[in-house]
Design an enzyme around this catalytic site. Structure first.
Site, PDB file in Angstrom:
ATOM      1  N   SER A 159      41.346 103.223  35.124  1.00 15.20           N
ATOM      2  CA  SER A 159      40.100 103.991  35.275  1.00 15.20           C
ATOM      3  C   SER A 159      39.269 103.754  34.017  1.00 15.20           C
ATOM      4  O   SER A 159      39.811 103.353  32.976  1.00 15.20           O
ATOM      5  CB  SER A 159      40.439 105.486  35.381  1.00 15.20           C
ATOM      6  OG  SER A 159      39.280 106.292  35.273  1.00 15.20           O
ATOM      7  N   TYR A 172      45.053 113.290  32.383  1.00 20.66           N
ATOM      8  CA  TYR A 172      44.695 112.099  33.171  1.00 20.66           C
ATOM      9  C   TYR A 172      44.247 110.969  32.248  1.00 20.66           C
ATOM     10  O   TYR A 172      44.668 109.820  32.395  1.00 20.66           O
ATOM     11  CB  TYR A 172      43.589 112.481  34.151  1.00 20.66           C
ATOM     12  CG  TYR A 172      43.094 111.372  35.061  1.00 20.66           C
ATOM     13  CD1 TYR A 172      43.862 110.928  36.134  1.00 20.66           C
ATOM     14  CD2 TYR A 172      41.831 110.797  34.870  1.00 20.66           C
ATOM     15  CE1 TYR A 172      43.400 109.934  36.986  1.00 20.66           C
ATOM     16  CE2 TYR A 172      41.356 109.808  35.718  1.00 20.66           C
ATOM     17  CZ  TYR A 172      42.144 109.377  36.776  1.00 20.66           C
ATOM     18  OH  TYR A 172      41.684 108.393  37.614  1.00 20.66           O
TER      19      TYR A 172
HETATM   20  P1  NAP Z   1      42.742 109.204  46.734  1.00 20.66           P
HETATM   21  O1  NAP Z   1      41.598 109.018  47.628  1.00 20.66           O
HETATM   22  O2  NAP Z   1      43.139 110.582  46.353  1.00 20.66           O
HETATM   23  O3  NAP Z   1      44.028 108.427  47.326  1.00 20.66           O
HETATM   24  C1  NAP Z   1      45.234 108.489  46.608  1.00 20.66           C
HETATM   25  C2  NAP Z   1      46.284 107.674  47.325  1.00 20.66           C
HETATM   26  O4  NAP Z   1      47.500 107.782  46.570  1.00 20.66           O
HETATM   27  C3  NAP Z   1      46.592 108.200  48.713  1.00 20.66           C
HETATM   28  O5  NAP Z   1      47.017 107.119  49.528  1.00 20.66           O
HETATM   29  C4  NAP Z   1      47.754 109.156  48.460  1.00 20.66           C
HETATM   30  O6  NAP Z   1      48.512 109.307  49.667  1.00 20.66           O
HETATM   31  C5  NAP Z   1      48.508 108.395  47.370  1.00 20.66           C
HETATM   32  N1  NAP Z   1      49.308 109.237  46.494  1.00 20.66           N
HETATM   33  C6  NAP Z   1      48.886 110.267  45.728  1.00 20.66           C
HETATM   34  N2  NAP Z   1      49.913 110.805  45.076  1.00 20.66           N
HETATM   35  C7  NAP Z   1      51.012 110.101  45.437  1.00 20.66           C
HETATM   36  C8  NAP Z   1      52.389 110.190  45.126  1.00 20.66           C
HETATM   37  N3  NAP Z   1      52.866 111.128  44.294  1.00 20.66           N
HETATM   38  N4  NAP Z   1      53.248 109.304  45.682  1.00 20.66           N
HETATM   39  C9  NAP Z   1      52.790 108.360  46.542  1.00 20.66           C
HETATM   40  N5  NAP Z   1      51.501 108.224  46.866  1.00 20.66           N
HETATM   41  C10 NAP Z   1      50.623 109.093  46.332  1.00 20.66           C
HETATM   42  O7  NAP Z   1      42.498 108.435  45.356  1.00 20.66           O
HETATM   43  P2  NAP Z   1      41.544 107.176  45.025  1.00 20.66           P
HETATM   44  O8  NAP Z   1      40.254 107.720  44.572  1.00 20.66           O
HETATM   45  O9  NAP Z   1      41.598 106.177  46.102  1.00 20.66           O
HETATM   46  O10 NAP Z   1      42.293 106.664  43.708  1.00 20.66           O
HETATM   47  C11 NAP Z   1      43.205 105.577  43.725  1.00 20.66           C
HETATM   48  C12 NAP Z   1      43.494 105.190  42.280  1.00 20.66           C
HETATM   49  O11 NAP Z   1      42.266 104.859  41.635  1.00 20.66           O
HETATM   50  C13 NAP Z   1      44.123 106.308  41.447  1.00 20.66           C
HETATM   51  O12 NAP Z   1      45.068 105.769  40.565  1.00 20.66           O
HETATM   52  C14 NAP Z   1      42.945 106.847  40.672  1.00 20.66           C
HETATM   53  O13 NAP Z   1      43.337 107.450  39.456  1.00 20.66           O
HETATM   54  C15 NAP Z   1      42.145 105.600  40.449  1.00 20.66           C
HETATM   55  N6  NAP Z   1      40.722 105.852  40.187  1.00 20.66           N
HETATM   56  C16 NAP Z   1      39.958 106.550  41.066  1.00 20.66           C
HETATM   57  C17 NAP Z   1      38.617 106.794  40.764  1.00 20.66           C
HETATM   58  C18 NAP Z   1      37.716 107.563  41.672  1.00 20.66           C
HETATM   59  O14 NAP Z   1      36.634 107.971  41.212  1.00 20.66           O
HETATM   60  N7  NAP Z   1      38.064 107.777  42.930  1.00 20.66           N
HETATM   61  C19 NAP Z   1      38.075 106.305  39.565  1.00 20.66           C
HETATM   62  C20 NAP Z   1      38.889 105.583  38.701  1.00 20.66           C
HETATM   63  C21 NAP Z   1      40.214 105.368  39.012  1.00 20.66           C
HETATM   64  P3  NAP Z   1      49.464 110.579  49.945  1.00 20.66           P
HETATM   65  O15 NAP Z   1      48.680 111.797  49.538  1.00 20.66           O
HETATM   66  O16 NAP Z   1      49.805 110.522  51.392  1.00 20.66           O
HETATM   67  O17 NAP Z   1      50.669 110.355  49.080  1.00 20.66           O
END
Ligand code: NAP
Length: 275
Positions: A159, A172
């Site tokens: 991130s 985080y």
């Molecule tokens: P999201 O929409 O909340 O999706 C998270 C995914 O991870 C889901 O498939 C969820 O499925 C899975 N997950 C969460 N906790 C888990 C666990 N304990 N074990 C296994 N699977 C788990 O998040 P996203 O925004 O796509 O983010 C994906 C990645 O990008 C993360 O690492 C996040 O920190 C990073 N990121 C996101 C942003 C943003 O603004 N969205 C920015 C920078 C970085 P289940 O709930 O079914 O497990």
């Protein structure tokens, strides 16, 4: 399936691409929605066989069925990535089914916000476990086969919070800085093995995770969800959120054979936010 995911995967599938990853097995954690689902779609488009991992099986199964229609092999494994034994089993099952993974995308993550004074040890550990320890455990399981094969791609979805500070998310931010550190150290350690290790650092990306942040801001400020989303977007030089497909495209780029000299890097996909 969630119609948002369906639309996003559909748009990726409309573009044809050379199947440069045909015969490669890719594991994507956190694959059921958001950035992970877009990455899975991009890797399928490039011809990789896929194992999709998350906790809730229903969206995983739906996504696997959709992506399987593009002609690649897709399976899913249900595991909480903070449970090291469950994660190791999911990776062992993946290797038994489709062969040892050549590509590992450590994408599963979560962002809980709290002022530091209310960041208790349990919150701290949850953030380190899901965002950092999970990548350590998955990498430890997958790396030996990659180095033995002389080819591998490990991509950690960090991130902009892995590169700079943000208030109210110290756990985080610490976890994502740790993930960037792991990326850099391991990249050097395995530099002569044919395995590259890189981090992608997205800015605010339009996923369910950001919807949770929007709800949080709205609850605390009295703004409507649209106003809260606009506040987040306005902080970005392009005045918008990142699209999950833009992060996925960077993953596809790093997985290309021609990207073999790129390792230990942090690729920022943030529309100018971190400049
Ligand atoms: P999201 O929409 O909340 O999706 C998270 C995914 O991870 C889901 O498939 C969820 O499925 C899975 N997950 C969460 N906790 C888990 C666990 N304990 N074990 C296994 N699977 C788990 O998040 P996203 O925004 O796509 O983010 C994906 C990645 O990008 C993360 O690492 C996040 O920190 C990073 N990121 C996101 C942003 C943003 O603004 N969205 C920015 C920078 C970085 P289940 O709930 O079914 O497990």
């Amino acid at each position: 399936m969630d119609s948002v995911i369906s639309a996003k995967i559909g748009s990726a599938e409309t573009e044809t691409a050379p199947r440069i990853l045909a015969g490669r097995h890719a594991v994507v954690t956190g694959a059921s929605r958001g950035i992970g689902a877009a990455i899975a779609g991009e890797l399928a488009r490039l011809g990789a066989d896929l194992t999709l991992i998350a906790r809730n099986p229903t969206p995983l199964r739906d996504l696997a069925a959709t992506l399987g229609k593009s002609g690649v092999k897709v399976r899913h494994g249900v595991a909480d990535v903070t449970d090291e034994a469950a994660l190791a089993k999911a990776l062992a099952d993946a290797a038994s089914a489709f062969g040892a993974p050549a590509i590992l995308i450590n994408n599963a993550g979560a962002a809980e916000s709290a002022p530091f004074a209310r960041t208790d040890p349990a919150l701290w550990r949850r953030m380190i476990d899901v965002n950092l320890n999970s990548a350590y455990a998955a990498t430890r399981a997958a790396l030996p086969a990659m180095t033995a094969a002389g080819w591998g791609r490990i991509i950690n979805i960090a991130s902009t919070a892995g590169l700079k500070g943000y208030a109210y998310v110290s756990a985080y931010v610490a976890a994502k800085h740790g993930l960037v550190g792991l990326t850099r150290a391991l990249a050097i350690e395995v530099a002569k093995t044919g395995v590259t290790v890189n981090a992608i650092c997205p800015g605010y990306t339009d996923t369910p995770m950001v919807e949770a942040a929007v709800a949080n801001i709205a609850g605390k400020t009295g703004q409507s969800p649209d106003e809260a989303r606009a506040t987040l977007a306005a902080a970005n030089p392009m005045g918008r959120l990142i699209r999950p497909e833009e992060v996925a495209a960077a993953v596809g780029f790093l997985c290309r054979p021609a990207s073999a000299a790129i390792t230990g890097e942090t690729l920022v996909i943030a529309a100018g936010e971190s400049v």
